[in-house]
Design a protein around this motif. Structure first.
Motif, PDB file in Angstrom:
ATOM      1  N   ASP A 140       0.827  -1.217   0.000  1.00  0.00           N
ATOM      2  CA  ASP A 140       0.000   0.000   0.000  1.00  0.00           C
ATOM      3  C   ASP A 140       0.860   1.267   0.000  1.00  0.00           C
ATOM      4  OD1 ASP A 140      -2.325  -1.467  -0.096  1.00  0.00           O
ATOM      5  OD2 ASP A 140      -2.815  -1.214   2.027  1.00  0.00           O
ATOM      6  N   ARG A 141       1.950   1.272   0.767  1.00  0.00           N
ATOM      7  CA  ARG A 141       2.860   2.431   0.784  1.00  0.00           C
ATOM      8  C   ARG A 141       3.418   2.679  -0.609  1.00  0.00           C
ATOM      9  NH1 ARG A 141       5.166   0.147   5.440  1.00  0.00           N
ATOM     10  NH2 ARG A 141       7.034  -0.419   4.271  1.00  0.00           N
ATOM     11  N   SER A 142       3.826   1.607  -1.267  1.00  0.00           N
ATOM     12  CA  SER A 142       4.399   1.718  -2.603  1.00  0.00           C
ATOM     13  C   SER A 142       3.377   2.232  -3.613  1.00  0.00           C
ATOM     14  CB  SER A 142       4.933   0.353  -3.045  1.00  0.00           C
ATOM     15  OG  SER A 142       5.442   0.415  -4.337  1.00  0.00           O
ATOM     16  N   ILE A 143       2.150   1.727  -3.534  1.00  0.00           N
ATOM     17  CA  ILE A 143       1.087   2.170  -4.445  1.00  0.00           C
ATOM     18  C   ILE A 143       0.800   3.655  -4.255  1.00  0.00           C
ATOM     19  CG2 ILE A 143      -1.393   1.978  -4.912  1.00  0.00           C
ATOM     20  CD1 ILE A 143      -1.065  -1.080  -4.390  1.00  0.00           C
ATOM     21  N   VAL A 144       0.659   4.072  -2.999  1.00  0.00           N
ATOM     22  CA  VAL A 144       0.366   5.484  -2.711  1.00  0.00           C
ATOM     23  C   VAL A 144       1.528   6.365  -3.174  1.00  0.00           C
ATOM     24  CG1 VAL A 144      -0.001   7.175  -0.868  1.00  0.00           C
ATOM     25  CG2 VAL A 144      -1.209   4.985  -0.808  1.00  0.00           C
ATOM     26  N   GLU A 145       2.749   5.954  -2.884  1.00  0.00           N
ATOM     27  CA  GLU A 145       3.915   6.745  -3.282  1.00  0.00           C
ATOM     28  C   GLU A 145       3.974   6.897  -4.799  1.00  0.00           C
ATOM     29  OE1 GLU A 145       8.704   7.031  -2.438  1.00  0.00           O
ATOM     30  OE2 GLU A 145       7.721   5.091  -2.153  1.00  0.00           O
ATOM     31  N   ARG A 146       3.779   5.791  -5.536  1.00  0.00           N
ATOM     32  CA  ARG A 146       3.817   5.860  -6.995  1.00  0.00           C
ATOM     33  C   ARG A 146       2.709   6.746  -7.554  1.00  0.00           C
ATOM     34  NH1 ARG A 146       3.526   0.199  -8.745  1.00  0.00           N
ATOM     35  NH2 ARG A 146       4.247  -0.526  -6.748  1.00  0.00           N
ATOM     36  N   LEU A 147       1.513   6.625  -6.990  1.00  0.00           N
ATOM     37  CA  LEU A 147       0.386   7.434  -7.458  1.00  0.00           C
ATOM     38  C   LEU A 147       0.643   8.926  -7.226  1.00  0.00           C
ATOM     39  CD1 LEU A 147      -2.427   7.374  -8.741  1.00  0.00           C
ATOM     40  CD2 LEU A 147      -3.377   7.157  -6.452  1.00  0.00           C
ATOM     41  N   LEU A 148       1.179   9.263  -6.059  1.00  0.00           N
ATOM     42  CA  LEU A 148       1.474  10.665  -5.765  1.00  0.00           C
ATOM     43  C   LEU A 148       2.564  11.213  -6.688  1.00  0.00           C
ATOM     44  CD1 LEU A 148       1.351  10.651  -1.865  1.00  0.00           C
ATOM     45  CD2 LEU A 148      -0.305  11.701  -3.412  1.00  0.00           C
ATOM     46  N   LYS A 149       3.619  10.436  -6.869  1.00  0.00           N
ATOM     47  CA  LYS A 149       4.721  10.892  -7.721  1.00  0.00           C
ATOM     48  C   LYS A 149       4.318  10.946  -9.186  1.00  0.00           C
ATOM     49  CE  LYS A 149       8.572   9.792  -4.736  1.00  0.00           C
ATOM     50  NZ  LYS A 149       9.789   9.003  -4.535  1.00  0.00           N
ATOM     51  N   LYS A 150       3.451  10.027  -9.600  1.00  0.00           N
ATOM     52  CA  LYS A 150       2.982   9.977 -10.980  1.00  0.00           C
ATOM     53  C   LYS A 150       2.112  11.190 -11.318  1.00  0.00           C
ATOM     54  CE  LYS A 150       0.033   7.118 -13.879  1.00  0.00           C
ATOM     55  NZ  LYS A 150      -0.852   5.960 -13.867  1.00  0.00           N
ATOM     56  N   SER A 151       1.507  11.779 -10.311  1.00  0.00           N
ATOM     57  CA  SER A 151       0.599  12.904 -10.535  1.00  0.00           C
ATOM     58  C   SER A 151       1.340  14.175 -10.939  1.00  0.00           C
ATOM     59  CB  SER A 151      -0.235  13.169  -9.284  1.00  0.00           C
ATOM     60  OG  SER A 151       0.570  13.727  -8.279  1.00  0.00           O
ATOM     61  N   GLY A 152       2.632  14.172 -10.886  1.00  0.00           N
ATOM     62  CA  GLY A 152       3.435  15.341 -11.253  1.00  0.00           C
ATOM     63  C   GLY A 152       4.511  15.580 -10.213  1.00  0.00           C
ATOM     64  N   GLU A 153       5.236  16.646 -10.373  1.00  0.00           N
ATOM     65  CA  GLU A 153       6.322  16.952  -9.443  1.00  0.00           C
ATOM     66  C   GLU A 153       5.833  17.728  -8.236  1.00  0.00           C
ATOM     67  OE1 GLU A 153       9.826  18.514 -11.261  1.00  0.00           O
ATOM     68  OE2 GLU A 153       9.409  17.436 -13.105  1.00  0.00           O
ATOM     69  N   LEU A 154       4.564  17.694  -8.003  1.00  0.00           N
ATOM     70  CA  LEU A 154       3.970  18.463  -6.921  1.00  0.00           C
ATOM     71  C   LEU A 154       4.284  17.869  -5.555  1.00  0.00           C
ATOM     72  CD1 LEU A 154       2.045  20.807  -6.233  1.00  0.00           C
ATOM     73  CD2 LEU A 154       0.182  19.184  -6.392  1.00  0.00           C
ATOM     74  N   PHE A 155       4.468  16.546  -5.472  1.00  0.00           N
ATOM     75  CA  PHE A 155       4.630  15.876  -4.184  1.00  0.00           C
ATOM     76  C   PHE A 155       6.040  15.334  -3.973  1.00  0.00           C
ATOM     77  CE2 PHE A 155       0.122  15.234  -5.256  1.00  0.00           C
ATOM     78  CZ  PHE A 155      -0.464  15.806  -4.142  1.00  0.00           C
TER      79      PHE A 155
END
Length: 189
Positions: free
Chosen positions: A31-46
């Protein structure tokens, strides 16, 4: 003067290092990996920091050291938002939320709780003590958009004295309120 604003904007954009630091707390490595990838994939905002427990999150936040609370002033992480799982061993997401809200300094950090179980009592309980939101797992792209609205971005520039600039989509929308936030040194049209 318009040319100067454009030059200042380009200079400040090139010096921006990070907008939102998100602390993701979940005992599940998947779950940590999924959330991290989703946040990073959304752009350089996170910028994402992940930990596996509420206790580790307390350490990152500077709220606990060897069982004693310490001043978060020693914390150099400057977390903008916490995204925590509800069900975790030792310290639940609810306990972490409660601890963060009790130590409301040096700034109030928005906390979003997530769970694979959609239980109305759990949601009400978390909201009652200050959770910004309650997201049912798995985290989706639309949830990432909601996270942007809860966090107050930290904009770091390499040069001192530059005006802080944030895009309008980062300005939190009120709950139906037409009132606009007051930001020092930033004009919001």
């Amino acid at each position: 003067m318009e040319g100067m604003k454009e030059e200042e904007k380009e200079e400040s954009d090139s010096n921006v290092k990070c907008l939102l630091k998100v602390l993701v707390v979940d005992d599940s490595p998947i779950d940590r990996s999924i959330v991290e990838r989703l946040l990073k994939k959304s752009g350089e905002l996170f910028e994402v920091i992940t930990v596996e427990s509420g206790k580790k999150a307390m350490e990152v936040l500077g709220l606990e050291k060897e069982g004693k609370a310490e001043s978060p002033a020693s914390n150099d992480q400057n977390i903008d938002i916490i995204l925590t799982d509800y069900c975790m061993p030792e310290m639940t997401g609810y306990d972490l939320l409660k601890a963060v809200k009790e130590h409301n300094y040096p700034k109030s950090i928005p906390v979003v709780v997530m769970s694979s179980e959609d239980e109305p009592q759990r949601i009400t309980r978390c909201r009652a003590i200050g959770a910004e939101d309650f997201i049912v797992k798995p985290l989706k792209s639309k949830d990432v958009q909601r996270l942007r609205n809860y966090a107050k971005p930290t904009i770091l520039t390499a040069k001192a004295g530059l005006k802080r600039k944030i895009s309008l989509d980062l300005v939190a929308e009120g709950n139906g309120s037409e009132r606009r936030p007051r930001l020092a040194g930033v004009a919001v049209a």
